[in-house]
Design an enzyme around this catalytic site. Sequence first.
Site, PDB file in Angstrom:
ATOM      1  N   TRP A   1     -19.709  14.438  12.204  1.00  0.00           N
ATOM      2  CA  TRP A   1     -18.748  14.240  11.116  1.00  0.00           C
ATOM      3  C   TRP A   1     -19.225  14.907   9.838  1.00  0.00           C
ATOM      4  O   TRP A   1     -20.391  14.807   9.472  1.00  0.00           O
ATOM      5  CB  TRP A   1     -18.565  12.746  10.837  1.00  0.00           C
ATOM      6  CG  TRP A   1     -17.812  12.025  11.903  1.00  0.00           C
ATOM      7  CD1 TRP A   1     -17.309  12.553  13.051  1.00  0.00           C
ATOM      8  CD2 TRP A   1     -17.476  10.634  11.918  1.00  0.00           C
ATOM      9  NE1 TRP A   1     -16.672  11.579  13.779  1.00  0.00           N
ATOM     10  CE2 TRP A   1     -16.759  10.401  13.120  1.00  0.00           C
ATOM     11  CE3 TRP A   1     -17.689   9.571  11.041  1.00  0.00           C
ATOM     12  CZ2 TRP A   1     -16.271   9.139  13.457  1.00  0.00           C
ATOM     13  CZ3 TRP A   1     -17.207   8.319  11.381  1.00  0.00           C
ATOM     14  CH2 TRP A   1     -16.499   8.113  12.577  1.00  0.00           C
TER      15      TRP A   1
ATOM     16  N   THR B   1       0.877  -1.175   0.000  1.00  0.00           N
ATOM     17  CA  THR B   1       0.000   0.000   0.000  1.00  0.00           C
ATOM     18  C   THR B   1       0.912   1.221   0.000  1.00  0.00           C
ATOM     19  O   THR B   1       2.054   1.139   0.463  1.00  0.00           O
ATOM     20  CB  THR B   1      -0.884   0.051   1.249  1.00  0.00           C
ATOM     21  OG1 THR B   1      -0.031   0.169   2.375  1.00  0.00           O
ATOM     22  CG2 THR B   1      -1.715  -1.215   1.378  1.00  0.00           C
TER      23      THR B   1
ATOM     24  N   GLU C   1      -5.580  -4.239  -0.104  1.00  0.00           N
ATOM     25  CA  GLU C   1      -5.820  -5.339   0.833  1.00  0.00           C
ATOM     26  C   GLU C   1      -6.971  -6.249   0.409  1.00  0.00           C
ATOM     27  O   GLU C   1      -7.182  -7.300   0.994  1.00  0.00           O
ATOM     28  CB  GLU C   1      -6.138  -4.768   2.233  1.00  0.00           C
ATOM     29  CG  GLU C   1      -4.940  -4.225   2.978  1.00  0.00           C
ATOM     30  CD  GLU C   1      -4.666  -2.749   2.691  1.00  0.00           C
ATOM     31  OE1 GLU C   1      -5.091  -2.250   1.626  1.00  0.00           O
ATOM     32  OE2 GLU C   1      -4.016  -2.097   3.523  1.00  0.00           O
TER      33      GLU C   1
ATOM     34  N   LYS D   1     -14.243  16.539  11.851  1.00  0.00           N
ATOM     35  CA  LYS D   1     -15.040  16.406  13.069  1.00  0.00           C
ATOM     36  C   LYS D   1     -15.416  17.787  13.566  1.00  0.00           C
ATOM     37  O   LYS D   1     -14.609  18.497  14.119  1.00  0.00           O
ATOM     38  CB  LYS D   1     -14.264  15.618  14.118  1.00  0.00           C
ATOM     39  CG  LYS D   1     -14.054  14.201  13.619  1.00  0.00           C
ATOM     40  CD  LYS D   1     -13.267  13.319  14.557  1.00  0.00           C
ATOM     41  CE  LYS D   1     -13.112  11.955  13.901  1.00  0.00           C
ATOM     42  NZ  LYS D   1     -11.753  11.651  13.456  1.00  0.00           N
TER      43      LYS D   1
HETATM   44  P1  ADP Z   1      -3.215   3.224  -1.462  1.00  0.00           P
HETATM   45  O1  ADP Z   1      -3.867   3.186  -0.116  1.00  0.00           O
HETATM   46  O2  ADP Z   1      -1.954   2.474  -1.554  1.00  0.00           O
HETATM   47  O3  ADP Z   1      -3.217   4.573  -2.081  1.00  0.00           O
HETATM   48  P2  ADP Z   1      -5.390   1.613  -2.433  1.00  0.00           P
HETATM   49  O4  ADP Z   1      -5.874   1.466  -3.824  1.00  0.00           O
HETATM   50  O5  ADP Z   1      -5.212   0.387  -1.660  1.00  0.00           O
HETATM   51  O6  ADP Z   1      -4.073   2.408  -2.524  1.00  0.00           O
HETATM   52  O7  ADP Z   1      -6.337   2.615  -1.682  1.00  0.00           O
HETATM   53  C1  ADP Z   1      -7.529   2.169  -1.128  1.00  0.00           C
HETATM   54  C2  ADP Z   1      -8.336   3.336  -0.655  1.00  0.00           C
HETATM   55  O8  ADP Z   1      -8.709   4.173  -1.738  1.00  0.00           O
HETATM   56  C3  ADP Z   1      -9.639   2.924  -0.030  1.00  0.00           C
HETATM   57  O9  ADP Z   1      -9.471   2.525   1.293  1.00  0.00           O
HETATM   58  C4  ADP Z   1     -10.447   4.200  -0.174  1.00  0.00           C
HETATM   59  O10 ADP Z   1     -10.144   5.126   0.835  1.00  0.00           O
HETATM   60  C5  ADP Z   1      -9.960   4.778  -1.473  1.00  0.00           C
HETATM   61  N1  ADP Z   1     -10.893   4.464  -2.552  1.00  0.00           N
HETATM   62  C6  ADP Z   1     -10.796   3.491  -3.475  1.00  0.00           C
HETATM   63  N2  ADP Z   1     -11.838   3.528  -4.318  1.00  0.00           N
HETATM   64  C7  ADP Z   1     -12.626   4.537  -3.932  1.00  0.00           C
HETATM   65  C8  ADP Z   1     -13.874   5.082  -4.394  1.00  0.00           C
HETATM   66  N3  ADP Z   1     -14.493   4.614  -5.452  1.00  0.00           N
HETATM   67  N4  ADP Z   1     -14.376   6.126  -3.716  1.00  0.00           N
HETATM   68  C9  ADP Z   1     -13.758   6.633  -2.640  1.00  0.00           C
HETATM   69  N5  ADP Z   1     -12.597   6.175  -2.158  1.00  0.00           N
HETATM   70  C10 ADP Z   1     -12.030   5.136  -2.793  1.00  0.00           C
END
Ligand code: ADP
Length: 540
Positions: A443, A185, A330, A438
């Site tokens: 929120w 990640t 993940e 917050k």
């Molecule tokens: P990194 O965390 O390494 O940048 P990831 O692809 O694993 O890459 O990121 C996952 C995160 O991206 C999710 O937990 C979420 O916060 C965000 N995310 C992914 N797709 C969406 C979406 N369609 N809308 C909003 N947030 C998203």
Amino acid sequence: MLGLMQDWPLLIHRIIDYAARQHGQREVVSRSVEGPIHRTNYSQIRERSKKVAQALEADGVRLGDRIATLAWNTWRHLESWYGITGIGAIYHTVNPRLFPDQIVWIVNHAQDRMVLTDLTFVPLLEAIADKLPSVERYVILTDRAHMPATKLNNAICYEDWIAAQDRDFEWADFDEKTAAGLCYTSGTTGNPKGVLYTHRSNVLHSMSLVHQDALRISASTVVLPVVPLFHANSWSLAFSCPMQGAKMVMPGPKLDGASLYELMEQEGVTMAAGVPTVWAMLLAFLQKEGRKLSTTKFMLVGGSAAPRAMIETFERDYGLTVVHAWGMTEMSPIGSLCAVKSSLSHVTGEALLDLKSKQGYAPFGVDMKITDDEGRELPWDGKTFGRLKVSGFAVTKGYFGSDENILDPQGFFDTGDVATIDPEGYMQITDRSKDVIKSGGEWISSIELENLAVGHPDVAEAAVIGIAHEKWSERPLLIVVAKEGRSIDRRNVLSFMDGKIAKWWMPDDVQVISEIPHTATGKINKLKLREEFRDYRLPE
Ligand code: ADP
């Protein structure tokens, strides 16, 4: 009593075997790093991936060894994945957009034995190679004619490396739970964490997603995976396309609007998958040049929230069906997709756009819940925010090289996202837990404010961060970038938002900047923005 069906381990090389046998002539077209368009097919990909497997073995690579790839989406990268996993080694996709120090950290943590790299990243690797003691060899993904002079340890050009092999090779046989892929990640907070996929999780994940309410991939589909193989397991496309016999169109290093458009038209792309920033660039190109998409019918957008206005424009002006998806590294990575259930088929107009802006419902293989901070489940009423937690056959249970238990007592993984789920099962991300604002004990969703702001005709991109406030603890600050040739009037943007959200959600101020910083996976870098606005004070 046990049943009498065969043991047929879900191994990744079965996918390329199948593709070669049933769809052997189906094309894989790439924009090569060297420049020209390159054409191959599944039959050749399989033959060459066998040579990769042989070459790895000849170099002493064994089951469980990690092989890094720093590469764009091309046929060579695809072959490498199948070759690596075919001997039970592990493809470790390194995101070349990371800072060099992060790459050093990741390669050392993974203890990669080899790096397969595109020409593009040779200089980057040369600058850090002396800090990568585990790497015994660098394979440059090119042919002899383009092989650069390099001091990289034991460097060899890919085409020479595999030409020395004779393809007389059987795929290795091992347990389907054997590790197949490693993806870190991006670690915008703290060190990156390695997610370790298995053969089984990759096969099941891809199989469960090809259908009509998800990726819509069939033998007649022509897929443009703009999402890189190095980003979150390429949303399964490296497996789901050959599994179905879909044609793949690989964009290589050129992800700008004009280059993507050219490929889409020339190759008859019907389905395209990528993050919102990429589609925003394509849209800007289409609008500026007055072009239409003649073959593309389906667009998958995820990785960050897809702005409502973007979904609307692609559907209304370009005749596409846009499906919004959510997931994370993940989760292999897809966790939800926003297809329309039959119970909602009567929904039209604005209400349909509202629905399509949600991140969608979980496919088979993903269990979802939202909880409060104490882990108590919250109702699916579409209003209550909670921590989004998931479990499933392609969801991680731990991180590479760590013994830490990361699951809750019911075996669910906390995604770090905050979401609502409505009575129909549609999930909507309201924020990442660390980005939610917050205010006075309640929120405010930064994502919702951002999506609203980019609907304003002068706004190209928007980000909302919380600014410390004496009375309310935090208040939202809206940061915007103007569209090319436009200027932004702060009051005009606020009055545009007024009435569309609760009064107390209204940003306290609007700041115009020239560029919003992004992370290596194309997300808004809020950490950086918060740093940039550290000394900023809200107006009284
Ligand atoms: P990194 O965390 O390494 O940048 P990831 O692809 O694993 O890459 O990121 C996952 C995160 O991206 C999710 O937990 C979420 O916060 C965000 N995310 C992914 N797709 C969406 C979406 N369609 N809308 C909003 N947030 C998203």
